[in-house]
Each structure stands twice: as C-alpha cells, then as structure tokens.
Design a protein around this motif. Structure first.
Motif, mmCIF file in Angstrom:
data_model
loop_
_atom_site.group_PDB
_atom_site.id
_atom_site.type_symbol
_atom_site.label_atom_id
_atom_site.label_comp_id
_atom_site.label_asym_id
_atom_site.label_seq_id
_atom_site.Cartn_x
_atom_site.Cartn_y
_atom_site.Cartn_z
ATOM 1 N N PRO A 202 16.349 85.563 80.464
ATOM 2 C CA PRO A 202 17.333 86.017 79.469
ATOM 3 C C PRO A 202 17.233 87.517 79.241
ATOM 4 C CG PRO A 202 15.474 84.968 78.386
ATOM 5 C CD PRO A 202 15.252 84.786 79.860
ATOM 6 N N THR A 203 18.364 88.160 78.999
ATOM 7 C CA THR A 203 18.345 89.563 78.599
ATOM 8 C C THR A 203 18.122 89.627 77.082
ATOM 9 O OG1 THR A 203 20.715 89.696 78.174
ATOM 10 C CG2 THR A 203 19.982 90.104 80.441
ATOM 11 N N ALA A 204 17.958 90.838 76.576
ATOM 12 C CA ALA A 204 17.643 91.012 75.154
ATOM 13 C C ALA A 204 18.746 90.493 74.243
ATOM 14 C CB ALA A 204 17.361 92.486 74.860
ATOM 15 N N ASP A 205 20.003 90.492 74.709
ATOM 16 C CA ASP A 205 21.102 90.038 73.846
ATOM 17 C C ASP A 205 21.541 88.608 74.149
ATOM 18 O OD1 ASP A 205 22.091 90.855 76.331
ATOM 19 O OD2 ASP A 205 24.038 91.430 75.528
ATOM 20 N N HIS A 206 20.772 87.882 74.914
ATOM 21 C CA HIS A 206 21.100 86.485 75.209
ATOM 22 C C HIS A 206 21.063 85.671 73.909
ATOM 23 C CE1 HIS A 206 21.388 82.774 77.431
ATOM 24 N NE2 HIS A 206 20.200 82.343 77.017
ATOM 25 N N LEU A 207 22.144 84.986 73.619
ATOM 26 C CA LEU A 207 22.279 84.156 72.415
ATOM 27 C C LEU A 207 22.054 84.961 71.133
ATOM 28 C CD1 LEU A 207 20.332 80.934 73.536
ATOM 29 C CD2 LEU A 207 22.668 81.632 74.102
ATOM 30 N N ALA A 208 22.402 86.234 71.176
ATOM 31 C CA ALA A 208 22.089 87.124 70.051
ATOM 32 C C ALA A 208 22.662 86.630 68.738
ATOM 33 C CB ALA A 208 22.600 88.535 70.356
ATOM 34 N N GLU A 209 23.872 86.085 68.763
ATOM 35 C CA GLU A 209 24.509 85.622 67.531
ATOM 36 C C GLU A 209 23.699 84.498 66.877
ATOM 37 O OE1 GLU A 209 27.615 86.941 70.531
ATOM 38 O OE2 GLU A 209 25.851 85.652 70.531
ATOM 39 N N LEU A 210 23.133 83.617 67.700
ATOM 40 C CA LEU A 210 22.343 82.510 67.155
ATOM 41 C C LEU A 210 20.962 82.973 66.708
ATOM 42 C CD1 LEU A 210 23.199 79.616 69.634
ATOM 43 C CD2 LEU A 210 24.314 80.247 67.484
ATOM 44 N N VAL A 211 20.405 83.922 67.441
ATOM 45 C CA VAL A 211 19.089 84.446 67.065
ATOM 46 C C VAL A 211 19.140 85.024 65.657
ATOM 47 C CG1 VAL A 211 17.386 86.249 67.561
ATOM 48 C CG2 VAL A 211 18.322 84.869 69.425
ATOM 49 N N ASP A 212 20.181 85.790 65.386
ATOM 50 C CA ASP A 212 20.294 86.411 64.066
ATOM 51 C C ASP A 212 20.630 85.378 62.988
ATOM 52 O OD1 ASP A 212 19.790 88.890 65.164
ATOM 53 O OD2 ASP A 212 21.905 89.364 65.472
ATOM 54 N N ALA A 213 21.569 84.499 63.267
ATOM 55 C CA ALA A 213 22.040 83.562 62.242
ATOM 56 C C ALA A 213 21.059 82.445 61.960
ATOM 57 C CB ALA A 213 23.388 82.973 62.665
ATOM 58 N N LEU A 214 20.306 82.042 62.976
ATOM 59 C CA LEU A 214 19.425 80.877 62.831
ATOM 60 C C LEU A 214 17.943 81.243 62.840
ATOM 61 C CD1 LEU A 214 21.288 78.450 65.283
ATOM 62 C CD2 LEU A 214 21.691 78.824 62.840
ATOM 63 N N ALA A 264 12.988 75.194 69.860
ATOM 64 C CA ALA A 264 12.869 73.804 69.405
ATOM 65 C C ALA A 264 11.434 73.462 69.030
ATOM 66 C CB ALA A 264 13.353 72.859 70.513
ATOM 67 N N TRP A 265 10.483 74.191 69.596
ATOM 68 C CA TRP A 265 9.070 73.937 69.279
ATOM 69 C C TRP A 265 8.653 74.580 67.953
ATOM 70 C CZ3 TRP A 265 6.756 70.401 72.136
ATOM 71 C CH2 TRP A 265 7.129 70.227 73.471
ATOM 72 N N HIS A 266 9.440 75.533 67.481
ATOM 73 C CA HIS A 266 8.994 76.350 66.348
ATOM 74 C C HIS A 266 9.853 76.218 65.082
ATOM 75 C CE1 HIS A 266 6.292 78.448 69.143
ATOM 76 N NE2 HIS A 266 7.315 78.487 69.979
ATOM 77 N N ALA A 267 11.133 75.862 65.243
ATOM 78 C CA ALA A 267 12.032 75.855 64.088
ATOM 79 C C ALA A 267 11.800 74.629 63.213
ATOM 80 C CB ALA A 267 13.478 75.886 64.572
ATOM 81 N N ASP A 268 11.965 74.819 61.906
ATOM 82 C CA ASP A 268 11.917 73.699 60.967
ATOM 83 C C ASP A 268 13.248 72.946 61.059
ATOM 84 O OD1 ASP A 268 12.821 73.025 57.822
ATOM 85 O OD2 ASP A 268 10.860 72.285 58.474
ATOM 86 N N PRO A 269 13.244 71.665 61.436
ATOM 87 C CA PRO A 269 14.495 70.939 61.687
ATOM 88 C C PRO A 269 15.456 70.935 60.509
ATOM 89 C CG PRO A 269 12.609 69.691 62.516
ATOM 90 C CD PRO A 269 12.051 70.837 61.728
ATOM 91 N N ALA A 270 14.942 70.734 59.315
ATOM 92 C CA ALA A 270 15.818 70.665 58.147
ATOM 93 C C ALA A 270 16.466 72.016 57.867
ATOM 94 C CB ALA A 270 15.028 70.190 56.929
ATOM 95 N N ARG A 271 15.656 73.063 57.919
ATOM 96 C CA ARG A 271 16.186 74.406 57.673
ATOM 97 C C ARG A 271 17.182 74.806 58.759
ATOM 98 N NH1 ARG A 271 18.367 77.864 54.574
ATOM 99 N NH2 ARG A 271 17.745 80.047 54.838
ATOM 100 N N LEU A 272 16.875 74.451 59.994
ATOM 101 C CA LEU A 272 17.764 74.770 61.099
ATOM 102 C C LEU A 272 19.111 74.059 60.941
ATOM 103 C CD1 LEU A 272 18.147 76.140 63.851
ATOM 104 C CD2 LEU A 272 17.165 74.104 64.909
ATOM 105 N N ALA A 273 19.084 72.785 60.598
ATOM 106 C CA ALA A 273 20.319 72.018 60.411
ATOM 107 C C ALA A 273 21.166 72.629 59.301
ATOM 108 C CB ALA A 273 19.986 70.568 60.092
ATOM 109 N N GLU A 274 20.514 73.083 58.250
ATOM 110 C CA GLU A 274 21.238 73.705 57.135
ATOM 111 C C GLU A 274 21.943 74.979 57.582
ATOM 112 O OE1 GLU A 274 19.924 75.998 53.052
ATOM 113 O OE2 GLU A 274 18.788 74.198 53.635
ATOM 114 N N ARG A 275 21.255 75.786 58.387
ATOM 115 C CA ARG A 275 21.849 77.039 58.856
ATOM 116 C C ARG A 275 22.990 76.784 59.836
ATOM 117 N NH1 ARG A 275 16.223 80.516 59.645
ATOM 118 N NH2 ARG A 275 16.187 81.399 57.538
#
Length: 297
Positions: A202-214, A264-275
């Motif tokens: 991946p380049t530095a801006d790969h999935l950038a919108e999701l990285v910032d929002a989630l 997927a190994w690091h995110a809190d599922p409940a918090r992620l679903a909310e975002r």
C-alpha cells in the motif's frame, strides 16, 4: 495433484522430492525418507515442518476478503499483476529459459503466490497465462482451503513464509507477494534466475479516507524503503508503478474491507461499528498500491 506442480515441490523436512500416495480414500505426499504430508479433503496439502508460530488470518477475515475481492473492488491490482506476470513470462520464453521441464519434456512456468490468502490474485494471473500452473502458499488453514479451489491449474499448501519454502531451487518463474510478509533469502532460492518477484504494497494514501474516519492503522510513509531494504541483499528493483482507483462502497462493504486487513486485529469492534454507521453512503475510498518488479541478483 497436478504432476507439473508436484514435480517442483520438496519435502519441508529433508528437501527431497515428493510423490503422491493413496491408501483407501486418504491421499498424502511422501518423500523417499518417508516423511509424509496429508492432503486434506478440501484439496490442500499441509507442508508445515512442525507447528507454525502463528496461524495467520482467521476464518472471519478470510471470508471478508473473499466477499470483497469477488465483488471486483481490487480488480485494478489483479489486472496490474496479470500484465506484469505476462510480460515476465513472455520475456523468459523469448530467451529460451523457461525453467524446468515436465515429464514429456515441455517447459512450463510456475507462478507461486507467497502469502496467497484465498488465491484470488494467483487465479487472475493464471487466467492471463494459459500455459502456466500455480501454487498458493499460506499459513492460514481457512485461506488455503479456499485457495485450493481458486483455479483449475493451481494447488495450495499450508506453509510458513518465514520458514524454508517447500519448493525446489529455481523452480518458480514468477513469485507474487501481495500485502504479505517477505522472505528475501527463500524467495531468491526458489525463483529462477530469469524470473521476477512481484511485490504489491500500500502507498501512504491507501484507504486514507477510512484511516482518518475510523482511526485505522496507518501505512508507514517509508514502506517502500523498508521493502527494498528487506530484499536488497538478494534482489534488485527493476521498476515500480503506482496503481489507483476510486472506490464507492456501502457501509457493509467498508466493514468487510476493514475486516480483511491488519486493523481487524487491533480495532475495538463496537467502536468501529459505531464509526462506520456514521459514515455517509456511498463511502468514497482511495485504492492506491505500489507494484514493484524485483529481479534476482
């Protein structure tokens, strides 16, 4: 197992050639020193030498990856890989060095996907190379179960990329490494001198919108330098291209995309679903990857 692929495999314990044996309904690969490796009913063979230190992606992550890739969202990556592999194999054919020959004396290229996951990228490459056969290697059982059915000319084996690969020296015409660990020394050993290693990162801006929002894991800006450093003792980077696409995803597809990656190994599922629920739909997402062609030194 396809004899053209079997001829390239080697025992992960002693390095001897393997032959297929059958006892009733049970099938296995066995070497002259009687090391035996079962072929699962799903079609893959377990070529781990001992217990792997990790189990790779979970069944849930593999299922998420299958759904997302089958929907065509990463077709840009598959197309780029197929084009690069075709160029490599065509160039090898022109030089007359096409690798080892099968039993009737005809040469054939072997494409190996190290860290293959479900074998989706390998299948795309084989579809573009009608004379090639393929081998998917992964440490995750849920992944190789699917990879064993990815393409009629492909086989799958449970194997740890960090260990000695269960392949003969110089047996592969093309090595694929897509978002996966890299073992430079082993890649160099099994790759034919006229072949090439294709690395997708991946380049530095790969999935950038999701990285910032989630609040997902970020790509290291020095990723390309780190990859080059890990391979530099054995390979020379011949070329590199960046491939981009603009995706428009549903919230469900965003959930699937996150579930198939390292976050997927690091995110809190409940918090992620909310975002994710708070995202406007459709969700614009940037796909941006770097495809590098490495030649053995």
């Amino acid at each position: 197992m396809d004899p053209r692929i079997l001829a390239r495999l080697r025992c992960p314990v002693c390095g001897e050639p393997l032959a297929e044996t059958t006892a009733g309904t049970a099938r296995a690969l066995r070497c002259p020193r009687r090391h035996s490796f079962d072929i699962a009913r799903q079609g893959y063979v377990n070529l781990l030498a001992g217990r792997a230190p990790h189990t790779g992606d979970s069944a849930e992550m593999v299922a998420a990856r299958t759904d997302f890739l089958d929907a065509g969202h990463y077709d840009t990556v598959a197309t780029a890989l197929a084009a690069a592999a075709t160029k490599i194999v065509s160039g090898t054919a022109r030089t007359g060095d096409t690798g080892p020959a099968d039993g009737d004396g005809s040469a054939y290229p072997l494409v190996v996907d190290a860290g293959a996951g479900t074998g989706w990228y390998l299948a795309a490459v084989l579809a573009a190379l009608p004379d090639a056969v393929g081998l998917a290697l992964d440490v995750a059982k849920p992944a190789v179960r699917r990879a064993a059915r990815a393409h009629p000319r492909a086989a799958a084996a449970l194997a740890d990329t960090w260990q000695r690969l269960p392949l003969a020296d110089r047996s592969a015409a093309v090595l694929l490494n897509v978002f996966a660990p890299r073992n430079g020394a082993e890649f160099h050993r099994v790759l034919d001198s006229a072949g090439a290693l294709l690395v997708v990162t991946p380049t530095a801006d790969h999935l950038a919108e999701l990285v910032d929002a989630l609040d997902l894991l970020r790509v290291d800006p020095a990723k390309a330098d780190r990859v080059a450093g890990s391979l530099g003792a054995h390979f020379t980077e011949e070329s590199a291209t960046v491939h981009r696409a603009r995706l428009r995803l549903s919230r469900t597809e965003v959930t699937t995309l996150v579930g198939m990656g390292p976050s997927a190994w690091h995110a809190d599922p409940a918090r992620l679903a909310e975002r994710i629920a708070a995202l406007p739909e459709p969700v614009p997402v940037t796909l941006a990857v770097r495809l590098a062609v490495h030649r053995p030194r």
